[in-house]
Design a protein around this motif. Structure first.
Motif, PDB file in Angstrom:
ATOM      1  N   ASN A 139      80.211  18.832  20.587  1.00 50.53           N
ATOM      2  CA  ASN A 139      79.740  18.890  19.194  1.00 50.53           C
ATOM      3  C   ASN A 139      79.669  17.493  18.552  1.00 50.53           C
ATOM      4  OD1 ASN A 139      79.566  21.746  19.279  1.00 50.53           O
ATOM      5  ND2 ASN A 139      81.722  21.959  18.658  1.00 50.53           N
ATOM      6  N   ARG A 207      75.505  25.161   9.830  1.00 53.13           N
ATOM      7  CA  ARG A 207      74.089  25.264   9.466  1.00 53.13           C
ATOM      8  C   ARG A 207      73.236  24.446  10.433  1.00 53.13           C
ATOM      9  NH1 ARG A 207      75.581  23.502   3.491  1.00 53.13           N
ATOM     10  NH2 ARG A 207      77.395  22.860   4.706  1.00 53.13           N
ATOM     11  N   LYS A 208      72.095  25.003  10.706  1.00 54.61           N
ATOM     12  CA  LYS A 208      71.194  24.316  11.629  1.00 54.61           C
ATOM     13  C   LYS A 208      70.416  23.252  10.857  1.00 54.61           C
ATOM     14  CE  LYS A 208      67.707  25.230  15.170  1.00 54.61           C
ATOM     15  NZ  LYS A 208      66.911  26.282  15.877  1.00 54.61           N
ATOM     16  N   ALA A 210      67.338  19.923  11.326  1.00 47.34           N
ATOM     17  CA  ALA A 210      66.299  19.308  12.152  1.00 47.34           C
ATOM     18  C   ALA A 210      66.064  17.838  11.798  1.00 47.34           C
ATOM     19  CB  ALA A 210      65.006  20.105  11.995  1.00 47.34           C
ATOM     20  N   ASN A 236      68.620  22.419  18.268  1.00 50.66           N
ATOM     21  CA  ASN A 236      69.830  23.243  18.128  1.00 50.66           C
ATOM     22  C   ASN A 236      71.039  22.414  17.678  1.00 50.66           C
ATOM     23  OD1 ASN A 236      68.438  25.608  19.042  1.00 50.66           O
ATOM     24  ND2 ASN A 236      68.732  24.906  21.171  1.00 50.66           N
ATOM     25  N   THR A 237      70.812  21.603  16.657  1.00 51.99           N
ATOM     26  CA  THR A 237      71.899  20.819  16.068  1.00 51.99           C
ATOM     27  C   THR A 237      72.461  21.602  14.887  1.00 51.99           C
ATOM     28  OG1 THR A 237      70.970  18.683  16.723  1.00 51.99           O
ATOM     29  CG2 THR A 237      72.537  18.691  14.917  1.00 51.99           C
ATOM     30  N   TYR A 238      73.802  21.820  14.893  1.00 50.51           N
ATOM     31  CA  TYR A 238      74.463  22.547  13.814  1.00 50.51           C
ATOM     32  C   TYR A 238      75.570  21.656  13.246  1.00 50.51           C
ATOM     33  CZ  TYR A 238      72.107  26.782  15.395  1.00 50.51           C
ATOM     34  OH  TYR A 238      71.154  27.737  15.725  1.00 50.51           O
ATOM     35  N   TRP A 239      75.771  21.771  11.967  1.00 55.80           N
ATOM     36  CA  TRP A 239      76.788  20.963  11.323  1.00 55.80           C
ATOM     37  C   TRP A 239      77.474  21.800  10.236  1.00 55.80           C
ATOM     38  CZ3 TRP A 239      76.588  19.776   6.077  1.00 55.80           C
ATOM     39  CH2 TRP A 239      75.380  20.107   5.414  1.00 55.80           C
TER      40      TRP A 239
END
Length: 258
Positions: A139, A207-208, A210, A236-239
Protein backbone atom coordinates in the motif's frame (compact mmCIF):
# COMPACT_ATOMS: atom_id res chain seq x y z
CA UNK A 1 178.97 57.14 -39.61
CA UNK A 2 178.07 59.67 -37.06
CA UNK A 3 175.66 61.38 -39.38
CA UNK A 4 174.01 58.08 -40.14
CA UNK A 5 173.47 57.45 -36.46
CA UNK A 6 172.07 60.90 -35.96
CA UNK A 7 169.75 60.43 -38.92
CA UNK A 8 168.64 57.09 -37.58
CA UNK A 9 168.04 58.58 -34.16
CA UNK A 10 166.01 61.42 -35.62
CA UNK A 11 163.93 59.03 -37.65
CA UNK A 12 163.30 56.87 -34.61
CA UNK A 13 162.36 59.87 -32.51
CA UNK A 14 160.07 61.10 -35.20
CA UNK A 15 158.44 57.69 -35.40
CA UNK A 16 158.06 57.63 -31.64
CA UNK A 17 156.49 61.07 -31.61
CA UNK A 18 154.14 59.99 -34.37
CA UNK A 19 153.18 56.91 -32.43
CA UNK A 20 152.60 58.93 -29.28
CA UNK A 21 150.52 61.40 -31.23
CA UNK A 22 148.40 58.61 -32.68
CA UNK A 23 147.95 57.10 -29.24
CA UNK A 24 146.84 60.42 -27.83
CA UNK A 25 144.40 60.93 -30.68
CA UNK A 26 143.14 57.44 -30.28
CA UNK A 27 142.63 58.04 -26.55
CA UNK A 28 140.85 61.30 -27.17
CA UNK A 29 138.68 59.67 -29.83
CA UNK A 30 137.85 56.77 -27.52
CA UNK A 31 137.14 59.15 -24.71
CA UNK A 32 134.93 61.20 -26.99
CA UNK A 33 133.09 58.16 -28.23
CA UNK A 34 132.83 56.87 -24.71
CA UNK A 35 131.48 60.24 -23.60
CA UNK A 36 129.05 60.20 -26.47
CA UNK A 37 128.00 56.69 -25.55
CA UNK A 38 127.64 57.75 -21.93
CA UNK A 39 125.51 60.69 -22.97
CA UNK A 40 123.39 58.53 -25.19
CA UNK A 41 122.83 55.95 -22.50
CA UNK A 42 120.34 58.05 -20.52
CA UNK A 43 118.40 58.66 -23.72
CA UNK A 44 118.23 54.97 -24.36
CA UNK A 45 117.18 54.42 -20.79
CA UNK A 46 114.53 57.11 -21.13
CA UNK A 47 113.20 55.49 -24.25
CA UNK A 48 113.15 52.14 -22.50
CA UNK A 49 111.29 53.64 -19.57
CA UNK A 50 108.77 55.24 -21.90
CA UNK A 51 108.33 51.97 -23.71
CA UNK A 52 107.90 50.29 -20.35
CA UNK A 53 105.51 52.95 -19.06
CA UNK A 54 103.30 52.74 -22.11
CA UNK A 55 102.39 49.04 -21.57
CA UNK A 56 101.84 49.85 -17.91
CA UNK A 57 99.39 52.56 -18.93
CA UNK A 58 97.60 50.17 -21.31
CA UNK A 59 97.58 47.48 -18.65
CA UNK A 60 95.94 49.90 -16.22
CA UNK A 61 93.23 51.14 -18.61
CA UNK A 62 92.44 47.70 -19.96
CA UNK A 63 91.29 46.15 -16.64
CA UNK A 64 89.09 49.18 -16.01
CA UNK A 65 87.26 48.51 -19.27
CA UNK A 66 86.92 44.79 -18.55
CA UNK A 67 85.65 45.50 -15.06
CA UNK A 68 82.97 47.89 -16.32
CA UNK A 69 81.52 45.37 -18.73
CA UNK A 70 80.72 42.73 -16.13
CA UNK A 71 79.16 45.35 -13.83
CA UNK A 72 76.84 46.48 -16.61
CA UNK A 73 75.98 42.91 -17.47
CA UNK A 74 75.34 42.05 -13.83
CA UNK A 75 72.91 44.92 -13.55
CA UNK A 76 70.96 44.08 -16.69
CA UNK A 77 70.84 40.30 -16.23
CA UNK A 78 68.02 40.20 -13.61
CA UNK A 79 65.94 42.55 -15.76
CA UNK A 80 66.21 40.72 -19.05
CA UNK A 81 66.53 37.13 -17.92
CA UNK A 82 64.55 34.81 -15.69
CA UNK A 83 67.56 33.25 -13.99
CA UNK A 84 68.91 31.81 -17.25
CA UNK A 85 72.46 32.64 -18.34
CA UNK A 86 72.63 34.73 -21.52
CA UNK A 87 75.44 35.57 -23.92
CA UNK A 88 78.30 37.85 -22.98
CA UNK A 89 76.65 40.75 -24.84
CA UNK A 90 73.36 40.21 -23.03
CA UNK A 91 71.65 39.15 -26.24
CA UNK A 92 69.43 36.13 -26.66
CA UNK A 93 65.81 35.22 -26.06
CA UNK A 94 64.36 36.85 -23.00
CA UNK A 95 61.84 34.83 -20.98
CA UNK A 96 58.86 36.71 -19.69
CA UNK A 97 58.06 35.65 -16.13
CA UNK A 98 55.13 38.04 -15.61
CA UNK A 99 51.91 36.03 -15.04
CA UNK A 100 49.38 36.33 -17.86
CA UNK A 101 46.65 38.90 -17.33
CA UNK A 102 43.15 37.57 -17.04
CA UNK A 103 41.03 38.48 -20.00
CA UNK A 104 37.43 39.50 -20.18
CA UNK A 105 36.61 36.05 -21.47
CA UNK A 106 37.87 34.51 -18.26
CA UNK A 107 35.85 36.94 -16.20
CA UNK A 108 32.79 36.14 -18.26
CA UNK A 109 33.42 32.44 -17.71
CA UNK A 110 33.60 32.99 -13.96
CA UNK A 111 30.33 34.89 -14.03
CA UNK A 112 28.66 32.13 -15.97
CA UNK A 113 29.96 29.55 -13.49
CA UNK A 114 28.64 31.58 -10.55
CA UNK A 115 25.25 31.86 -12.24
CA UNK A 116 25.08 28.12 -12.87
CA UNK A 117 25.66 27.37 -9.16
CA UNK A 118 22.85 29.63 -7.96
CA UNK A 119 20.31 27.65 -5.95
CA UNK A 120 16.58 27.94 -6.54
CA UNK A 121 13.50 26.18 -5.14
CA UNK A 122 12.40 22.93 -6.74
CA UNK A 123 8.95 23.32 -8.30
CA UNK A 124 6.88 21.66 -11.00
CA UNK A 125 8.37 24.01 -13.63
CA UNK A 126 12.04 23.01 -13.14
CA UNK A 127 11.65 19.34 -12.19
CA UNK A 128 10.24 16.11 -13.53
CA UNK A 129 7.97 14.24 -11.08
CA UNK A 130 6.86 10.60 -11.37
CA UNK A 131 4.79 8.28 -9.18
CA UNK A 132 5.13 4.49 -9.19
CA UNK A 133 3.65 1.59 -7.24
CA UNK A 134 6.04 -0.53 -5.13
CA UNK A 135 5.67 -4.06 -3.86
CA UNK A 136 7.29 -3.35 -0.51
CA UNK A 137 6.05 -1.94 1.75
CA UNK A 138 2.49 -2.79 0.78
CA UNK A 139 0.00 0.00 0.00
CA UNK A 140 2.85 2.37 -0.83
CA UNK A 141 3.69 4.57 -3.77
CA UNK A 142 7.08 6.10 -4.55
CA UNK A 143 7.29 9.74 -5.57
CA UNK A 144 10.44 10.76 -7.48
CA UNK A 145 11.45 14.34 -8.27
CA UNK A 146 14.35 15.00 -10.68
CA UNK A 147 16.03 18.35 -11.24
CA UNK A 148 15.36 19.14 -14.92
CA UNK A 149 16.84 22.63 -14.85
CA UNK A 150 20.35 24.03 -15.22
CA UNK A 151 20.67 25.28 -11.62
CA UNK A 152 20.78 23.68 -8.21
CA UNK A 153 17.38 23.40 -6.59
CA UNK A 154 16.28 22.78 -3.01
CA UNK A 155 13.51 20.27 -2.31
CA UNK A 156 12.18 21.82 0.89
CA UNK A 157 10.31 19.81 3.54
CA UNK A 158 7.75 17.38 2.10
CA UNK A 159 5.52 17.34 -0.99
CA UNK A 160 1.99 18.61 -0.38
CA UNK A 161 -0.40 16.15 -1.99
CA UNK A 162 -4.02 16.25 -3.08
CA UNK A 163 -5.85 13.21 -4.41
CA UNK A 164 -8.44 14.05 -7.05
CA UNK A 165 -10.63 16.83 -5.66
CA UNK A 166 -9.76 16.41 -1.98
CA UNK A 167 -9.99 19.62 0.05
CA UNK A 168 -7.32 18.85 2.63
CA UNK A 169 -3.62 18.24 2.08
CA UNK A 170 -2.52 14.66 2.63
CA UNK A 171 -0.92 14.14 6.11
CA UNK A 172 2.91 14.56 6.38
CA UNK A 173 4.99 12.17 8.50
CA UNK A 174 7.06 14.42 10.76
CA UNK A 175 9.28 11.56 11.93
CA UNK A 176 10.78 11.33 8.44
CA UNK A 177 12.33 14.82 8.45
CA UNK A 178 16.02 14.66 7.36
CA UNK A 179 18.81 16.55 9.09
CA UNK A 180 19.36 18.94 6.18
CA UNK A 181 17.55 20.35 3.18
CA UNK A 182 17.83 18.14 0.11
CA UNK A 183 19.70 19.99 -2.66
CA UNK A 184 19.64 18.59 -6.17
CA UNK A 185 22.16 19.22 -8.90
CA UNK A 186 20.84 19.13 -12.48
CA UNK A 187 19.84 15.52 -13.21
CA UNK A 188 19.78 14.40 -9.55
CA UNK A 189 16.67 12.98 -7.87
CA UNK A 190 15.02 12.97 -4.46
CA UNK A 191 12.37 10.57 -3.15
CA UNK A 192 9.25 10.53 -0.96
CA UNK A 193 7.16 7.55 0.04
CA UNK A 194 3.34 7.68 0.12
CA UNK A 195 1.63 5.38 2.61
CA UNK A 196 -1.86 5.17 1.08
CA UNK A 197 -3.83 3.85 4.04
CA UNK A 198 -3.62 3.41 7.79
CA UNK A 199 -4.45 0.33 9.83
CA UNK A 200 -7.47 -1.51 8.45
CA UNK A 201 -10.69 -0.55 10.20
CA UNK A 202 -9.14 2.51 11.88
CA UNK A 203 -11.03 5.03 9.78
CA UNK A 204 -13.37 5.65 6.87
CA UNK A 205 -13.31 3.24 3.97
CA UNK A 206 -10.52 3.86 1.44
CA UNK A 207 -11.38 5.92 -1.65
CA UNK A 208 -10.26 5.27 -5.16
CA UNK A 209 -8.25 8.00 -6.88
CA UNK A 210 -6.98 8.54 -10.43
CA UNK A 211 -5.20 11.88 -10.16
CA UNK A 212 -2.54 13.32 -7.88
CA UNK A 213 -1.48 16.94 -7.53
CA UNK A 214 2.03 17.52 -6.11
CA UNK A 215 2.67 20.95 -4.61
CA UNK A 216 6.10 22.17 -3.48
CA UNK A 217 6.98 23.90 -0.22
CA UNK A 218 9.07 27.04 -0.13
CA UNK A 219 11.81 27.93 2.30
CA UNK A 220 9.32 29.29 4.83
CA UNK A 221 7.05 26.22 4.45
CA UNK A 222 4.01 28.45 4.38
CA UNK A 223 1.51 27.18 1.83
CA UNK A 224 3.07 26.09 -1.49
CA UNK A 225 5.21 27.77 -4.13
CA UNK A 226 5.57 27.63 -7.88
CA UNK A 227 3.75 25.43 -10.34
CA UNK A 228 2.43 22.07 -9.06
CA UNK A 229 3.04 18.78 -10.84
CA UNK A 230 -0.05 16.96 -12.14
CA UNK A 231 0.25 13.17 -12.20
CA UNK A 232 -1.87 10.19 -13.20
CA UNK A 233 -1.98 7.54 -10.48
CA UNK A 234 -1.40 3.84 -11.10
CA UNK A 235 -4.61 1.86 -11.67
CA UNK A 236 -6.61 0.79 -8.60
CA UNK A 237 -5.03 3.29 -6.23
CA UNK A 238 -6.93 3.68 -2.93
CA UNK A 239 -6.20 6.04 -0.10
CA UNK A 240 -7.72 7.13 3.20
CA UNK A 241 -7.26 9.89 5.76
CA UNK A 242 -4.87 7.81 7.88
CA UNK A 243 -2.24 7.63 5.14
CA UNK A 244 0.93 9.82 5.02
CA UNK A 245 3.75 11.16 2.83
CA UNK A 246 7.38 11.43 3.93
CA UNK A 247 9.80 14.33 3.63
CA UNK A 248 12.00 14.42 0.56
CA UNK A 249 14.98 12.05 0.94
CA UNK A 250 18.23 11.78 -0.97
CA UNK A 251 18.02 7.95 -1.06
CA UNK A 252 15.12 5.80 -2.18
CA UNK A 253 15.69 3.31 0.66
CA UNK A 254 15.45 6.11 3.23
CA UNK A 255 12.02 7.03 1.91
CA UNK A 256 10.67 3.50 1.74
CA UNK A 257 11.66 2.56 5.29
CA UNK A 258 8.49 4.24 6.63
Amino acid sequence: MRSNRIRTTVVAATALLAALSLTACSGESGSSESSKAGAAAPVANTIDKQATSQPESHATSQPQSQTAAPETGATEAPVTNSGTKSGGSGSGTTKNTVPPVKTGANKAGNTASATSTKTVTCTGSNTKVTVTKVSRPINHLLLTVTNAGSQLCNAYYAPKLRFDDAQAVFPILDDSQPQAVVTLEPGESAYAAIGLTGEPGSGPAPRKAAHLQVNFAGKSNVGSTGTPAELTLPANTYWDDNGFVTYWQTEMADALQY
